[in-house]
Every structure is written in structure tokens, then in C-alpha cells.
Design a protein around this motif. Structure first.
Motif: not given
Lengths: 253, 279
Positions: B90-119
Motif C-alpha cells: 500500500e503506497l497510500d490509502p488509494t494506491t497499491v503496487m504489486a511488485i514482480a522483479g528484483t526485490p531490492a529495486t522494487a521495494f525501493e521504488m515502492a518506498r520512493t513513491l510512498s514518500t513522494s506521494f505524502q511529500y
């Protein structure tokens, strides 16, 4: 002119006088830590004065909107960078105030050849329980005080005239503020707001207990002004967003 | 005047005023922290032993909104690295991302997006629009191109999201490895187990008794479990439903005004009921 120490002191004194004069008409902002969360309250102006800074941090402000914006943005930037590079648990109001905002404000205040920042604010940090909350009062010159533990029972207020905040905290023990539920806290916060506003303007001798004890009486004193309020909600502690604007019904106002 | 002081190492930089967290991160912490590896990537040999990926994530429209689900297994080659990976984020209460691929990059993308949306929401005092969120993920994938080409950092996610302000129906988006975005009208799948799931979903929507969009919530959750079970049968990198170890997939439901996760207990009940009806 600043090569002479006396001139520099004079310049700083003038600067302080100018800023205090500019801030004098500022509307008070009240923060009260209660069981359901931290309530921030003021009256609405043309621009908002209560802001969400981070998951568990909120800012109440008075001053020039453009200067408020600079401080608010700096706080949001610092909090999000810290939360991203370390973790949201590492974002604390203490570090934000001590290592970011206060040094920056002091630096801006002492740059006597540039326009000063017209800013005064309260930074509120929501804790796991009401006893863990911390409130910080931050001023344009970088000075700050914190309120935690038993002191939280006093509530924190900022006002245009600088002395009002100190006057509120001076009597020991101070007047009792209801903090058990949201409606009680809202009445206490509104009463404190009205006290601060009267104290800073036309009725400097106003006693806190001389004000009405109920919401209806207090709202009458408010005149036509519309309230602006925000809540760091303790019920949302396990959620990423704890800041919300409660309805007037929830507050009983 | 600089505010805060540039001489204070702890101080934040000048306010950006545009609400772009990645830009702020890039300026203060450099391209690697900001997931901008265009300049950082230089080596061209693939480190296959670090290639931790493969999965099945799926999503489809059902009667009440969209369902998005994923198995819990993370693998490196033929090694099962982890059996409790959370790939539906859950990136925020209205956005969910399901990841497939390299976890290191995918989790970092999710964290970046989550922070970006709140910011963005906090600094601009308004929520980021749905289209901007969809594009933000596409841009992260595009900026990750060097890692994708080297074969060490490919991420192909699915996004389920709805408008943060208006009560509109939730939407599904899928991406290619270069960052192009596509709106899925019926379903979107990703990961190494997805070909099996895709075939089943295509069959259901073309020849089945009723398409996924006509399923109620209970049926939708059951279908998600069945699909992940099918994927696990044909793909060793997909965990499926592991009742013995009490490891159940993640299943989330997004409607026009809510987002919730189905609990492992509810999933177990649902799966047991399915098995009982197919003895």
C-alpha cells in the motif's frame, strides 16, 4: 556599520523591535495534548495556519504567510528526507527543532542586511500515550521551549504579543484544562484561545476563569470568526497519516 | 538570504516549492538514493547470483472494485530465499503496487513513491492526481533502464489506484520493463507464474460462466487463491497457498471508497471451502 559591536547590537535590537511590531497583531494558536490526541486550534484567516508536517508531526503558525511557507517547507523537507533515508521512527520534533529549524531561524534573524522572517510556531509531536506527547514553541530568532510530561497539562499558546505565552505559563499551578475527551479538550483549547486573544488586545487583565465554561458561551465570545482546527489522532497511531481535520460536531464546537 | 543556512550540515536545503521528493533526494543524496541509476550504472556484466526475483502477482476487476493479490515467495535461481515476502504494497490509502522483479529495486521504488506521494500532499496541500501517480511509477521504471538492460534490476509492477479526491471506480495499470503504462480494463498480471494465470483469466473472461467483472467479493477472493495455486503448480518460483506452513498470499480489495486486506484466517477458510468442494 556592523564592524562596531555597538552598532551590531543596535541593529539586532531594532530588528527584534521591528519583527515584534509586525507580529503583534498575529492571531493566537493553541495546542493541547489530550487523551484522544493533540488538538491545534486558531481562527481561520485568508491562508491556512495549521499544517501537517509528517506522520506524527503538525505545525501551528502565525506570521507572514510567505515566511510561514519557508519554515513549513523546510520542516517538511527535513522530515521526509530523514524518514526516507533512515525511518519514520527517526523523525522527531526534537531533532527537527534543535538541528534544523532553530539554527536556520537564528541564522536568518542575524543576517541583518536581509529581510527578517516573520514567524512564530508550535510544532506538535504525537506520542503513543498523552504522556509521551511533546510540544515545541519556536520563535523567529531561533529560540525555543519544549513542553512534555506533567507540563503538557498547561497547553501551549503562541500569540502576536510575545508576552502572552509567558503570562499563560507564569501562574503555578495554572488553570485546569480538560484533556480526557475530544469535546472537553476542544472547549479548553477554545477558552485558552479566547483568553490569549483578549489578553493580547483589548483586555489585558482578563482572567481565564472569567470566561464562559461551555462551548456555546465561548462561541458567542468568538463573534463571527470561524475556527480552524486540526488533530493528531492517537486512534490512527498505526496508520501512516495521523493528522486529520475533525468535524465541528466531533469537537462539539 | 538562504533559509535554512547552507553552512549547517543538518539543515534542509532551500524549499523546492514544487513538491517533487525525488528531485529533493537527488539534490541532497545523489542519484543512487534517488533511484536514478542512469549515471550510476557502468558495469555491463549481469550478476546472475544476485538475481532474486520471480513471482506471481495478479489483479482483476470484480463487481465491487478491483482485487490485487500476490504470492509470498522470493527466489534466487532455484533457491527459495524467503517465503513471507510482501509484494502487494500500500503506497497510500488509494494506491497499491504489486511488485514482480528484483526485490531490492522494487521495494525501493515502492518506498520512493510512498514518500513522494505524502511529500507532495503535505507540501502542496493537495493530493497528487491519479494520472501523476501512474506516471511517477512509469518514470521510475524508465530511469531504471540501465539496471534492466544489465539483467540485474528489472521490475515489472502492477498498480491499482483510484482518484484520491473523487469517489471514482478504482483502475488497474500494468507496465512494461521500459516504463510504458497500460490501463487494464479486465485484468493485469506479472511475474514468472503469470503466463498460466493469464491463460486462465482469458479463458474465464471469454468462455467462462461469468467474467471476473461479474464476481462478488467472496468469488473474487476464491478465484485469486485458485489462480495463485495454479501458478504455483507450473512455476517453482511462485509460492501459491501453503496451508501446512500457514503462509497465505496477500489479497487486497479496493473499492471506490475503501481499501482493505483479506486476513490470513479468512483466506484459509476460503481455501479450505474451495478444497472441500473439489474433492
Amino acid at each position: 556599520m556592523t564592524e562596531e559591536p555597538y552598532r551590531w547590537l543596535e541593529a539586532i535590537t531594532n530588528r527584534r523591535e521591528y519583527i515584534e511590531d509586525q507580529l503583534a497583531s498575529g492571531t493566537p494558536v493553541v495546542a493541547l495534548s489530550a487523551e484522544p490526541g493533540i488538538l491545534l486550534l486558531t481562527v481561520k484567516a485568508s491562508t491556512p495556519k495549521l499544517f501537517e508536517i509528517y506522520d506524527h508531526l503538525a505545525l501551528g503558525t502565525l506570521g507572514h504567510p510567505a515566511d510561514i511557507e519557508k519554515v513549513r517547507q523546510a520542516a517538511i523537507d527535513a522530515a521526509h528526507l530523514e524518514g526516507f533515508t533512515r525511518s519514520p521512527h527517526d523523525v522527531t520534533a526534537r531533532r527537527l527543532v534543535s538541528y534544523n529549524l532553530a539554527p536556520a531561524l537564528k541564522n536568518a534573524f542575524e543576517q541583518i542586511f536581509s529581510a527578517p522572517l516573520l514567524f512564530r510556531g508550535i510544532l506538535a509531536e504525537l506520542g503513543a500515550t498523552a504522556a509521551d506527547d511533546i510540544l515545541w514553541r519556536l520563535d523567529y530568532d531561533g529560540s525555543f521551549i519544549s513542553q512534555s510530561g506533567p507540563d503538557l497539562a498547561r497547553g501551549l499558546v503562541i500569540s502576536g504579543p510575545r508576552g502572552v505565552a509567558a503570562d499563560w505559563l507564569a501562574p503555578v499551578p495554572g488553570p485546569e484544562l480538560a484533556r480526557g475527551d475530544l469535546k472537553g479538550a476542544a472547549v479548553s483549547a477554545l477558552k485558552l484561545f479566547l483568553w490569549a486573544r483578549l489578553r493580547g488586545t483589548k483586555d489585558q487583565g482578563i482572567e481565564f476563569n472569567a470566561l464562559p465554561a461551555d462551548a456555546a458561551g465561548l462561541k458567542e465570545k468568538l463573534g463571527g470568526d470561524v475556527l480552524e482546527f486540526a488533530l493528531l489522532d492517537r486512534a490512527l497511531l498505526d496508520q501512516p497519516i495521523m493528522y486529520r481535520v475533525p468535524t465541528a460536531d466531533e469537537l462539539g464546537l | 538570504m538562504t533559509f535554512p543556512s547552507a553552512t549547517n550540515a543538518c539543515a534542509a536545503p532551500l524549499p523546492t516549492g514544487v513538491g517533487d521528493f525525488r528531485e529533493l533526494l537527488l539534490r541532497t543524496h545523489g542519484p543512487v538514493a534517488a533511484l536514478d541509476v542512469r549515471a550510476a550504472a557502468s558495469s555491463s556484466h549481469a550478476a546472475s547470483s544476485l538475481h532474486v526475483e520471480a513471482t506471481t502477482v495478479l489483479s482483476f476487476h470484480y463487481k465491487g472494485g478491483v482485487l490485487i493479490a500476490g504470492d509470498r515467495r522470493a527466489t534466487a535461481g532455484n533457491i527459495v530465499m524467503y517465503d513471507r515476502a510482501d509484494k502487494v504494497i500500500e503506497l497510500d490509502p488509494t494506491t497499491v503496487m504489486a511488485i514482480a522483479g528484483t526485490p531490492a529495486t522494487a521495494f525501493e521504488m515502492a518506498r520512493t513513491l510512498s514518500t513522494s506521494f505524502q511529500y507532495y500532499r503535505r507540501s502542496q496541500l493537495q493530493a497528487l492526481s491519479l494520472s501523476a501517480k501512474v506516471r511517477a511509477l512509469g518514470k521510475l521504471i524508465k530511469d531504471n533502464l540501465p539496471m534492466t538492460l544489465q539483467g540485474v534490476g528489472v521490475v515489472v509492477p502492477i498498480l491499482a489506484a483510484r482518484d484520491p479526491v473523487k469517489k471514482t471506480d478504482p483502475q488497474l495499470y500494468f507496465y512494461d520493463a521500459l516504463g510504458a503504462q497500460f490501463n487494464a480494463v479486465d485484468f493485469a498480471v506479472s511475474g514468472s507464474g503469470s503466463p498460466a494465470v493469464r491463460s486462465v483469466l482469458q479463458w474465464i473472461n471469454r468462455w467462462g460462466e461469468k467474467p471476473t467483472s461479474a464476481l462478488d467479493e467472496t468469488q473474487a477472493v476464491q478465484l485469486a487463491l485458485q489462480l495463485l495455486d495454479v501458478a504455483a503448480e507450473s512455476d517453482t518460483a511462485t509460492g501459491g497457498v501453503d496451508r501446512r506452513s500457514h503462509i497465505f498470499p496477500q489479497v487486497k480489495l479496493m473499492t471506490s471508497d475503501s481499501l482493505r486486506s483479506i486476513t490470513p484466517e479468512a483466506l484459509r477458510e476460503s481455501f479450505v471451502a474451495l478444497e472441500a468442494s473439489h474433492l
